[in-house]
Design an enzyme around this catalytic site. Structure first.
Site, mmCIF file in Angstrom:
data_model
loop_
_atom_site.group_PDB
_atom_site.id
_atom_site.type_symbol
_atom_site.label_atom_id
_atom_site.label_comp_id
_atom_site.label_asym_id
_atom_site.label_seq_id
_atom_site.Cartn_x
_atom_site.Cartn_y
_atom_site.Cartn_z
ATOM 1 N N ASN A 1 87.441 9.815 -11.366
ATOM 2 C CA ASN A 1 86.323 10.733 -11.559
ATOM 3 C C ASN A 1 85.989 11.454 -10.256
ATOM 4 O O ASN A 1 86.891 12.126 -9.726
ATOM 5 C CB ASN A 1 85.134 10.115 -12.307
ATOM 6 C CG ASN A 1 84.575 8.829 -11.779
ATOM 7 O OD1 ASN A 1 85.194 7.795 -11.882
ATOM 8 N ND2 ASN A 1 83.379 8.857 -11.226
ATOM 9 N N ASP A 2 84.783 11.377 -9.744
ATOM 10 C CA ASP A 2 84.323 12.276 -8.672
ATOM 11 C C ASP A 2 85.273 12.432 -7.475
ATOM 12 O O ASP A 2 85.817 11.441 -6.989
ATOM 13 C CB ASP A 2 83.017 11.740 -8.053
ATOM 14 C CG ASP A 2 81.989 11.324 -9.063
ATOM 15 O OD1 ASP A 2 82.209 11.480 -10.261
ATOM 16 O OD2 ASP A 2 80.930 10.826 -8.627
ATOM 17 N N GLU B 1 72.598 12.880 -9.255
ATOM 18 C CA GLU B 1 73.785 12.269 -8.656
ATOM 19 C C GLU B 1 74.426 13.248 -7.662
ATOM 20 O O GLU B 1 74.223 14.459 -7.737
ATOM 21 C CB GLU B 1 74.798 11.897 -9.750
ATOM 22 C CG GLU B 1 74.258 10.846 -10.718
ATOM 23 C CD GLU B 1 75.301 10.342 -11.713
ATOM 24 O OE1 GLU B 1 75.352 9.133 -11.934
ATOM 25 O OE2 GLU B 1 76.059 11.161 -12.272
ATOM 26 N N ARG C 1 72.288 6.265 -4.566
ATOM 27 C CA ARG C 1 73.737 6.367 -4.324
ATOM 28 C C ARG C 1 74.228 7.754 -3.918
ATOM 29 O O ARG C 1 73.486 8.708 -3.907
ATOM 30 C CB ARG C 1 74.491 5.929 -5.585
ATOM 31 C CG ARG C 1 74.206 6.773 -6.823
ATOM 32 C CD ARG C 1 75.109 6.279 -7.972
ATOM 33 N NE ARG C 1 74.782 6.898 -9.235
ATOM 34 C CZ ARG C 1 73.914 6.421 -10.132
ATOM 35 N NH1 ARG C 1 73.267 5.294 -9.870
ATOM 36 N NH2 ARG C 1 73.690 7.061 -11.256
ATOM 37 N N TRP D 1 81.730 13.224 -18.422
ATOM 38 C CA TRP D 1 81.499 11.884 -18.967
ATOM 39 C C TRP D 1 81.440 11.924 -20.490
ATOM 40 O O TRP D 1 80.969 12.893 -21.066
ATOM 41 C CB TRP D 1 80.180 11.308 -18.431
ATOM 42 C CG TRP D 1 80.266 10.932 -16.980
ATOM 43 C CD1 TRP D 1 79.667 11.570 -15.934
ATOM 44 C CD2 TRP D 1 81.011 9.841 -16.419
ATOM 45 N NE1 TRP D 1 79.988 10.951 -14.756
ATOM 46 C CE2 TRP D 1 80.808 9.882 -15.019
ATOM 47 C CE3 TRP D 1 81.829 8.841 -16.949
ATOM 48 C CZ2 TRP D 1 81.383 8.956 -14.140
ATOM 49 C CZ3 TRP D 1 82.402 7.925 -16.077
ATOM 50 C CH2 TRP D 1 82.176 7.991 -14.694
ATOM 51 N N TRP E 1 87.231 4.154 -17.052
ATOM 52 C CA TRP E 1 86.395 3.831 -15.894
ATOM 53 C C TRP E 1 86.229 2.321 -15.770
ATOM 54 O O TRP E 1 86.174 1.607 -16.777
ATOM 55 C CB TRP E 1 85.031 4.514 -16.067
ATOM 56 C CG TRP E 1 84.169 4.463 -14.843
ATOM 57 C CD1 TRP E 1 84.222 5.296 -13.781
ATOM 58 C CD2 TRP E 1 83.116 3.525 -14.576
ATOM 59 N NE1 TRP E 1 83.268 4.943 -12.856
ATOM 60 C CE2 TRP E 1 82.581 3.853 -13.311
ATOM 61 C CE3 TRP E 1 82.572 2.427 -15.258
ATOM 62 C CZ2 TRP E 1 81.533 3.146 -12.723
ATOM 63 C CZ3 TRP E 1 81.528 1.723 -14.671
ATOM 64 C CH2 TRP E 1 81.011 2.077 -13.413
ATOM 65 N N PHE F 1 81.429 3.170 -4.873
ATOM 66 C CA PHE F 1 81.021 4.396 -5.560
ATOM 67 C C PHE F 1 81.112 5.598 -4.613
ATOM 68 O O PHE F 1 81.462 5.486 -3.453
ATOM 69 C CB PHE F 1 79.604 4.233 -6.125
ATOM 70 C CG PHE F 1 79.550 3.546 -7.471
ATOM 71 C CD1 PHE F 1 80.639 2.830 -7.976
ATOM 72 C CD2 PHE F 1 78.400 3.622 -8.259
ATOM 73 C CE1 PHE F 1 80.583 2.212 -9.226
ATOM 74 C CE2 PHE F 1 78.331 3.009 -9.512
ATOM 75 C CZ PHE F 1 79.422 2.306 -9.993
HETATM 76 C C1 FRU Z 1 79.012 10.585 -10.856
HETATM 77 C C2 FRU Z 1 78.905 9.080 -10.630
HETATM 78 C C3 FRU Z 1 78.249 8.771 -9.280
HETATM 79 C C4 FRU Z 1 78.768 7.406 -8.955
HETATM 80 C C5 FRU Z 1 80.178 7.471 -9.508
HETATM 81 C C6 FRU Z 1 80.689 6.164 -10.047
HETATM 82 O O1 FRU Z 1 80.003 10.948 -11.764
HETATM 83 O O2 FRU Z 1 78.176 8.491 -11.691
HETATM 84 O O3 FRU Z 1 76.845 8.846 -9.279
HETATM 85 O O4 FRU Z 1 78.759 7.135 -7.595
HETATM 86 O O5 FRU Z 1 80.171 8.448 -10.553
HETATM 87 O O6 FRU Z 1 82.043 6.234 -10.383
#
Ligand code: FRU
Length: 472
Positions: free
Chosen positions: A21-22, A200, A145, A283, A46, A81
């Site tokens: 992901n990110d 986020e 976070r 997501w 995930w 994360f």
């Molecule tokens: C954003 C997120 C962040 C977190 C990460 C976890 O997509 O939810 O806030 O750090 O993904 O994988």
């Protein structure tokens, strides 16, 4: 192998296999571009997060590197994360959120900020003083976070995403040594508007004399054609003072109007460009590539600038020109009344410039990945001055129909499209109108067409380049 499966992307960052992901830790270090990403190395879904890692000399050709961070300490045992990267004393520092679940349902959590160091830009060692920040201020909560750190003059600063009473916020910190962090207060927050219950992946930077706060809010409600996706990524622009630590900003704008764009992060490179990369998925979406053992990718890098009204513009980095293999089509001054086939490709860059003088024209644009019952359609609707991306008939799931964005005018429209085997990124209106979406067409749906409905459209020029693979 996964490499030979039909949806496998040719020039976008993704993992060799399994889930990402990110984007994390974007940085230019010792002359090379590094990109990390949220990675689950054991499944196409995930799970406990690791940091995957690629690097590049040109932002286009990427080399996969070993996993940079793994979640094995007490403070990060359920996930490393999202976070960012800095250069300090010749070393690369990663600052990330350690995630620990406190219950089996993964409802209660503890999130702390941690550091890791590398001298070679490949192997990382976690700092023995971790976690470097665990105290949550009264304005925050256990959702604490996604640290983004930058240097201003001789000081370090950090923004963190949080929420309180179901209202998203960004917190600001200062440090002299990256180890001890002083809480400076709330940089920006949702004051009971429709701006989400959790913010986020914040990023805060100067651009064109102003300060941009980029955030990825969860929980914004759809308003007409705005905020249609489950989660959004957008920004404020405003004025920030390092003396008072106060930020005054205008309204929130969505950054990319496609189906799949989230958790964007930026960095500044040695040419002075502010470059952005986002996760090119959303997501809770159906991800057909999971059947082939992988999911998730990052967008092409985009250069940011501000227009006169303070809106962000995105332009693909110029280095992407090096992916061009062959110019297969070049059309000039051609009038179309219905359809014109201009190419056949699954990886292509398409540039088309239309001029519309006929008031009868109801719609025009470009269709890609056309095949038996399949097409992905980009339509300009002159009457409504908008660009619509339709993936309803693109192929396998995730469906989700239309996304649209306003255009400033429709007399003369230029589109620049980057097509990969399972994605489309469209740039229009000088970078003010950008749509990014995943599509999952059959591998033999390859047609590229221009079209017009209701009248004649003049194609001033149209060019198609086939693009090559970007992995070393
Ligand atoms: C954003 C997120 C962040 C977190 C990460 C976890 O997509 O939810 O806030 O750090 O993904 O994988």
């Amino acid at each position: 192998t996964i490499k030979d499966t039909p949806y496998r992307l040719g020039f976008h960052i993704s993992a060799p296999a399994n889930w990402i992901n990110d984007p994390n830790g974007l940085i230019q270090f010792k002359g090379e571009y590094h990109v990390f990403y949220q990675f689950h190395p054991f499944s196409e879904k995930w799970g406990p997060m690791y940091w995957g890692h690629v690097k590049s000399k040109d932002l286009v050709h990427w080399e996969q590197l070993p996993i940079a961070l793994a979640p094995f300490e007490d403070y990060d045992r359920d996930g490393c994360f999202s976070g960012s990267a800095v250069e300090h004393d010749g070393k690369m520092g990663l600052i990330y959120t350690g995630n620990v679940w406190l219950d089996d349902q993964q409802q209660e959590l503890k999130q702390v900020q941690c550091l890791a160091w590398s001298t070679d830009g490949v192997n990382f060692t976690k700092d023995c003083s971790n976690p470097v920040l665990s105290r949550i201020p009264e304005e925050g909560s256990s959702h604490f976070r996604d640290p983004k750190v930058w240097k201003h003059e001789s000081s370090w600063y950090m923004v963190l995403g949080t929420k309180k009473n179901e209202l998203g916020k960004v917190l600001l910190y200062q440090s002299d040594d990256l180890q001890n962090w002083k809480y400076e207060g709330v940089l920006a927050e949702n004051k009971e508007e429709n701006l989400g219950f959790m913010w986020e992946c914040p990023d805060f930077f100067e651009l064109g004399g102003r300060h941009v706060l980029l955030i990825s809010p969860e929980g914004m409600e759809q308003e007409g054609t705005e905020y249609v996706n489950l989660k959004q990524t957008g920004y404020f622009t405003g004025e920030f003072s390092y003396e008072t630590m106060q930020y005054k900003h205008g309204q929130f704008f969505e950054l990319d109007k496609g189906h799949d764009f989230y958790a964007a992060q930026t960095f500044l490179d040695d040419t002075g460009r502010r470059i952005l990369i986002a996760w090119m998925d959303m997501w809770e979406q159906e991800m057909p590539s999971q059947e082939d053992g992988w999911a998730g990718a990052l967008t092409i890098p985009r250069v940011l600038s501000l227009d006169k009204e303070g809106r962000l513009l995105m332009h693909p980095v110029a280095e992407l020109d090096s992916l061009r293999k062959e110019k297969t089509v070049s059309v000039k001054e051609y009038a179309i009344e219905n359809e014109l086939v201009i190419g056949s490709a699954d990886m292509a860059e398409i540039a088309a410039e239309f001029r519309v003088d006929d008031p009868g024209v109801r719609a025009f644009g470009v269709k890609v990945r056309c095949g038996d019952g399949e097409e992905t359609v980009l339509t300009i609707v002159p009457d409504e001055c908008k660009l619509v991306l339709d993936r309803e008939n693109s192929g396998k799931g995730p469906g989700g129909g239309l996304r649209e964005a306003k255009l400033s005018q429709v007399k003369s429209v230029s589109l620049r499209i980057f097509l990969d085997r399972s994605s489309i990124e469209v740039f229009a209106d000088g970078g003010a109108c950008v749509l990014t979406s995943r599509i999952f067409p059959s591998s033999d749906s390859l047609g590229i067409k221009l079209f017009a409905e209701g009248g004649t459209v003049n194609v001033q020029s149209a060019e198609v380049w086939t693009l090559g693979d970007a992995y070393i």
